[in-house]
Design a protein around this motif. Structure first.
Motif, short mmCIF file in Angstrom:
data_model
loop_
_atom_site.label_atom_id
_atom_site.label_comp_id
_atom_site.label_asym_id
_atom_site.label_seq_id
_atom_site.Cartn_x
_atom_site.Cartn_y
_atom_site.Cartn_z
N ALA A 184 4.47 -5.29 35.40
CA ALA A 184 3.53 -4.61 36.31
C ALA A 184 2.07 -4.89 35.94
O ALA A 184 1.16 -4.34 36.53
N LYS A 185 1.86 -5.73 34.94
CA LYS A 185 0.50 -6.03 34.47
C LYS A 185 0.32 -7.54 34.34
O LYS A 185 1.30 -8.26 34.15
N PRO A 186 -0.92 -8.01 34.41
CA PRO A 186 -1.12 -9.46 34.30
C PRO A 186 -0.89 -10.00 32.88
O PRO A 186 -1.32 -9.39 31.91
N VAL A 187 -0.19 -11.12 32.84
CA VAL A 187 -0.07 -11.90 31.60
C VAL A 187 -0.68 -13.25 31.91
O VAL A 187 -0.13 -14.02 32.69
N VAL A 188 -1.85 -13.52 31.34
CA VAL A 188 -2.63 -14.71 31.71
C VAL A 188 -2.56 -15.72 30.57
O VAL A 188 -2.96 -15.42 29.45
N PRO A 221 -8.09 -7.49 41.61
CA PRO A 221 -6.80 -6.84 41.82
C PRO A 221 -5.88 -7.04 40.61
O PRO A 221 -6.04 -8.00 39.86
N CYS A 222 -4.96 -6.11 40.44
CA CYS A 222 -3.98 -6.23 39.37
C CYS A 222 -2.94 -7.28 39.78
O CYS A 222 -2.34 -7.17 40.85
N ILE A 223 -2.73 -8.28 38.94
CA ILE A 223 -1.75 -9.33 39.24
C ILE A 223 -0.52 -9.08 38.37
O ILE A 223 -0.55 -9.35 37.17
N PRO A 224 0.56 -8.57 38.94
CA PRO A 224 1.71 -8.21 38.11
C PRO A 224 2.61 -9.40 37.84
O PRO A 224 3.80 -9.39 38.13
N GLU A 225 2.03 -10.46 37.33
CA GLU A 225 2.77 -11.72 37.16
C GLU A 225 2.30 -12.44 35.91
O GLU A 225 1.22 -12.18 35.41
N VAL A 226 3.13 -13.39 35.48
CA VAL A 226 2.68 -14.34 34.47
C VAL A 226 1.92 -15.44 35.21
O VAL A 226 2.46 -16.04 36.14
N VAL A 227 0.67 -15.65 34.85
CA VAL A 227 -0.15 -16.64 35.55
C VAL A 227 -0.78 -17.62 34.56
O VAL A 227 -0.91 -17.31 33.38
N VAL A 228 -1.15 -18.77 35.07
CA VAL A 228 -1.89 -19.74 34.27
C VAL A 228 -3.31 -19.80 34.83
O VAL A 228 -3.50 -19.99 36.03
N CYS A 229 -4.28 -19.58 33.95
CA CYS A 229 -5.69 -19.66 34.34
C CYS A 229 -6.26 -20.88 33.64
O CYS A 229 -6.33 -20.92 32.41
N SER A 241 4.66 -8.01 44.49
CA SER A 241 4.31 -6.59 44.52
C SER A 241 4.56 -5.95 43.16
O SER A 241 5.42 -6.39 42.39
N ILE A 242 3.77 -4.91 42.90
CA ILE A 242 3.88 -4.21 41.62
C ILE A 242 5.17 -3.38 41.64
O ILE A 242 5.43 -2.66 42.59
N PRO A 243 6.02 -3.55 40.61
CA PRO A 243 7.30 -2.84 40.63
C PRO A 243 7.11 -1.31 40.61
O PRO A 243 6.11 -0.81 40.09
N ASP A 244 8.07 -0.66 41.17
CA ASP A 244 8.12 0.80 41.18
C ASP A 244 8.06 1.33 39.74
O ASP A 244 8.60 0.71 38.83
N GLU A 245 7.42 2.49 39.57
CA GLU A 245 7.28 3.04 38.21
C GLU A 245 8.62 3.30 37.53
O GLU A 245 8.73 3.27 36.31
#
Lengths: 358, 501
Positions: free
Chosen positions: B131-135, B169-177, B223-227
């Motif tokens: 649910a949180k960005p991993v960059v 915005p909160c990116i709830p994904e693993v991303v490459v910057c 989408s951000i997963p349900d709590e």
């Protein structure tokens, strides 16, 4: 009638058909297949007869996925046999999937003595697609084959690429090919705009003497280095007598793991002890694997692996097969001894033969 | 005053933190340096409030920046050149983030470029309900280099991970910057070993662009997963996989040899173009034997851009029928790491389904290959065939893009040898008869087959109005009918459903 050619004497072009999408037609069942009569192929672009005097050779009729090294030999031989027949150039119609392998293979087979263009082309769509690229690519290739080139090239979309420096980048789009380490050698516009790196018929090293060497060894396998690949898994591969050498496709600029159970040093040394070369290629041949500054690349080369400069993976693999066949022949003819096999392969792999690297 | 946020930076090694192993010889091999040597090179961090480690006063524990972001740090005990990153290291990274997951708002992983796309893909699959960005970022030149791209990449990555403070915005994904691009991790491939823009997502739009402003394409974000769906890390993976690139003339016997050891569980096969491989019998036989030995083959394309279209053409359908899994338009990195996870916990047909359905947005389409089985043989033919299959619950007919029906080894005997006869397939119309008109909307294929006693492999794309109108959310029945007096047999009848992921 097409304007610019009206009153000129047309140049002779030899069009060699090998198969591929560019010639495919739909049969009664709606299945795409090569034309029953390859001669029908020239009908996809009748105007080629107005810009050149085209002789047609139906050499084979294969989907390019099924092209094998003996087909490269047949293509090289077909060009060689007709080299003195007054052709301004040759066009080879070919499937796109393995065109860059075939163009590399012919570059090595025909060698630096080549004094005319051998132009590979093909298409992403069949001629039946009205907005497709089959007709236009063929017409353009016939044009390119008349120009001042003296090398094996791929003419595709808006560009002419050096045959041994090209790779397929896209399986759908009309700009299907790229030449990652060097610029295209020409742009296709109303005129064919040659770049200085293109090899000209008048270059001083163009000898008119083709030293035909059209043989390629089999038994070469190409393995991707992936995180977590234990080299031990590949031992059966090099112990197989059918395997004559391994191409390791590296991450980035030629780096090979050199840490712990994943280190490739022992694997490379073992292959070398079996007299089987290990060649390192890169998927991104913009940078030279020879000049690596990173410890993991250095370790692989020290263990006996052969770096491939900024060759494409396809060119490096084809060159490796071609060198291997040459060296095997030299051993058979007692020109060199088996003990010198690997060093001879290393020398030939490292030598620039047809501008396949720099 | 901007909203405070906390960003955790995990340094694993890579070019960004490298220096010549011999400081007096700039040409000596580059080796990774400690974390503290690295962070001193970021000019804007110099004004931050530094908290030192209680135990080791030389070590920086955290930096509080003026923009509201508090940075926390950890590093690999021994920073690695990324070509030496292994799946065990992915687990260390995943565990490192899991440990502090609730404490921080976002995460940055500093990594070498060679295998960055593999790590980004692997973490995408290992993290459930993220649910949180991993960059993930790194650089092409070490951060101490006067022309480094490391400072820019690192600062941008922190801005994205510190979304609470920066207003992104909160990116709830693993991303490459990397350089000017923000990419979905499991869509990312390395495309150059030297250019600043060393990464791209060839088959998916960029999640964001980085220029004067950081612009995020919010429509593309997952989408951000349900709590209630709590974050956790998948621990089991199976890495006994070999990656083979087809090249012209590769002998089938070599492929066989590679797959013989029992430790080898799967291969990634990099085929030509749209998933094409030789359709010669020795090659197909080897493929069949490998699959029968319960080993997995995943087909991906050698081309950087494009999609495996197994099942759309007769030649590549031969692979699908033999149990080869389609990698669709996954990058090699995503296909491999997804396979590592799938091999460890899925068996049989579930494995194929799991691989062919999107898990983390790694592919554009899902493939549901329904197998209707065989029917008779040349000695024993039949006049009609009816069978139903139920697509997986993840199949959504509203997202259907293409349906393709195909026969493997279809043969007919008719009234007159050599004369083509019509073999018709109807969808969800079991009452259809041999005299049902050919313009019936439930007719999805009409194959003209020569009654020559031979086997034919035929494929037909189902007309769009038929597939939309006749496929519901439930079972899909296929009925095969022939003309009066005609009998047929087949080895396989298949319906491939391609649906947007």
């Amino acid at each position: 009638m097409f304007e610019s050619y009206k009153n000129n004497r047309l140049k002779k072009i030899c069009l060699i058909y090998t198969g591929g999408t560019i010639g495919m037609t739909k049969d009664g069942k709606g299945v795409l297949r090569p034309p029953d009569n390859p001669e029908d192929f020239t009908k996809i672009a009748p105007e080629i007869n107005e810009i050149a005097e085209v002789d047609f050779v139906a050499l084979m009729n294969k989907d390019s996925t099924n092209i094998v090294p003996s087909d490269w030999t047949a293509m090289a031989q077909a060009v060689y046999d007709r080299r003195n027949d007054g052709y301004a150039g040759f066009v080879i119609a070919h499937g796109t999937d393995t065109m860059h392998f075939s163009s590399s293979a012919l570059a090595f087979a025909l060698g630096p003595g080549l004094s005319f263009p051998v132009v590979f082309t093909g298409a992403q769509t069949t001629p039946a697609i009205a907005h497709g690229d089959a007709r236009i690519n063929l017409v353009r290739a016939i044009k390119v084959a008349q120009e001042d080139f003296a090398e094996v090239v791929i003419s595709f979309g808006d560009y002419v690429f050096r045959g041994c420096r090209t790779q397929k980048k896209d399986e759908k789009r009309f700009d299907a090919f790229e030449s990652p380490a060097i610029y295209p050698i020409a742009d296709i516009t109303e005129k064919i705009l040659r770049y200085p790196i293109a090899r000209s018929r008048s270059d001083s090293d163009v000898t008119n003497e083709i030293n035909l060497i059209p043989d390629y060894a089999d038994g070469v396998i190409q393995v991707g280095l992936i995180p977590g690949l234990k080299p031990d898994l590949l031992i059966p591969l090099i112990e197989n007598p059918e395997c004559k050498g391994v191409v390791l496709q590296s991450f980035g600029a030629g780096n090979v793991p050199d840490d712990g159970i994943y280190a490739f040093g022992d694997f490379i040394r073992r292959a070398v002890s079996y007299n089987k070369p290990v060649v390192i290629t890169s998927q991104f041949p913009a940078n030279s694997t020879l000049e690596t500054h990173y410890a993991p690349g250095v370790a692989a080369v020290e263990a006996g692996a052969l770096a491939t400069g900024n060759m494409t993976s396809a060119a490096a693999t084809v060159k490796f097969r071609w060198v291997l066949a040459r060296v095997e022949k030299e051993i058979q003819e007692n020109i060199i001894s088996t003990n010198n096999k690997l060093s001879r392969i290393k020398d030939l792999m490292g030598e620039v033969y047809v501008r396949e690297m720099d | 005053m901007s909203t405070p946020s906390k960003v955790f930076i995990l340094y694993t090694g890579g070019t960004i933190g490298m220096a010549p192993s011999d400081p007096n010889n700039l040409a000596s091999p580059l080796t990774p340096q400690p974390l503290d040597d690295l962070i001193q090179w970021v000019p804007s961090w110099k004004n931050g409030v530094v908290e030192k480690d209680e135990k080791d006063n030389n070590k920086i524990k955290s930096i509080k920046l003026e923009n509201g972001i508090s940075l926390g740090f950890d590093n690999f005990e021994k920073p690695l050149d990324s070509s030496n990153i292994t799946p065990a290291d992915w687990q260390i990274m995943a565990a490192g983030i899991e440990k502090v997951y609730n404490e921080y708002d976002g995460f940055v992983i500093l990594h070498g470029t060679d295998t960055m796309a593999y790590t980004a893909s692997a973490l995408s699959f290992l993290f459930e309900n993220l649910a949180k960005p991993v960059v993930i970022t790194g650089s092409q030149l070490q951060i101490s280099h006067e022309r480094t791209d490391g400072v820019m990449n690192l600062v941008n990555a922190v801005h994205i991970a510190g979304w609470k403070s920066t207003g992104l915005p909160c990116i709830p994904e693993v991303v490459v910057c990397f350089a000017d691009k923000l990419l979905r991790g499991c869509r990312t491939s390395k495309v150059s070993s030297t250019a600043w823009a060393g990464f791209d997502s060839p088959n998916f739009p960029h999640l964001g662009s980085i220029g004067e402003h950081i612009k995020i394409n919010e429509d593309l974000l997952r989408s951000i997963p349900d709590e209630k769906q709590s974050f956790h890390v998948i621990k089991d993976i199976d890495t006994n996989v070999i990656d083979i690139t087809l090249n012209p003339g590769m002998q089938a016997s070599q492929l066989k040899k590679i797959m013989e050891p029992k430790e080898v569980h799967a291969i990634i096969l990099r085929t030509f173009g749209a998933g094409n491989a030789p359709d010669k019998k020795p090659f197909l036989d080897v493929i069949e034997n490998i699959v029968n030995a319960d080993k997995t083959i995943v087909n991906i394309t050698q081309c950087q851009q494009g999609m495996v279209e197994m099942g759309l053409y007769a030649s590549s359908a031969a692979l699908l029928e033999r149990g080869v899994i389609s990698g669709l338009d996954m990058t090699p990195e995503a296909a491999l790491t997804k396979l590592y996870v799938t091999l460890a916990n899925k068996i049989g047909i579930q494995r194929a389904l799991q691989m062919q359905v999107s898990q983390r947005g790694e592919q554009t389409e899902n493939l549901f290959d329904l197998r209707y089985g065989e029917c008779g043989n040349s000695g024993e033919s039949t006049k009609s065939f009816d069978e139903f299959r139920t697509p997986d619950r993840r199949f959504n007919v509203k997202r259907l893009s293409r349906a393709v029906v195909r026969f493997q080894s279809l043969g007919v005997v008719g009234t007159e040898t050599g004369k083509p006869v019509s073999i018709r397939v109807f969808m969800n119309k079991p009452g259809s008869k041999s005299e049902t008109p050919k313009d019936d909307p439930a007719l999805i294929a009409n194959f003209m087959i020569e009654a020559d006693g031979k086997d034919h492999n035929v494929v037909n794309v189902v007309p769009e109005n038929t597939s939309r109108g006749y496929i519901g959310d439930g079972d899909i029945t296929l009925s095969v009918r022939a003309d009066e007096g005609v009998k047929f047999w087949f080895k396989g009848l298949y319906l491939a459903l391609f649906a947007k992921a």
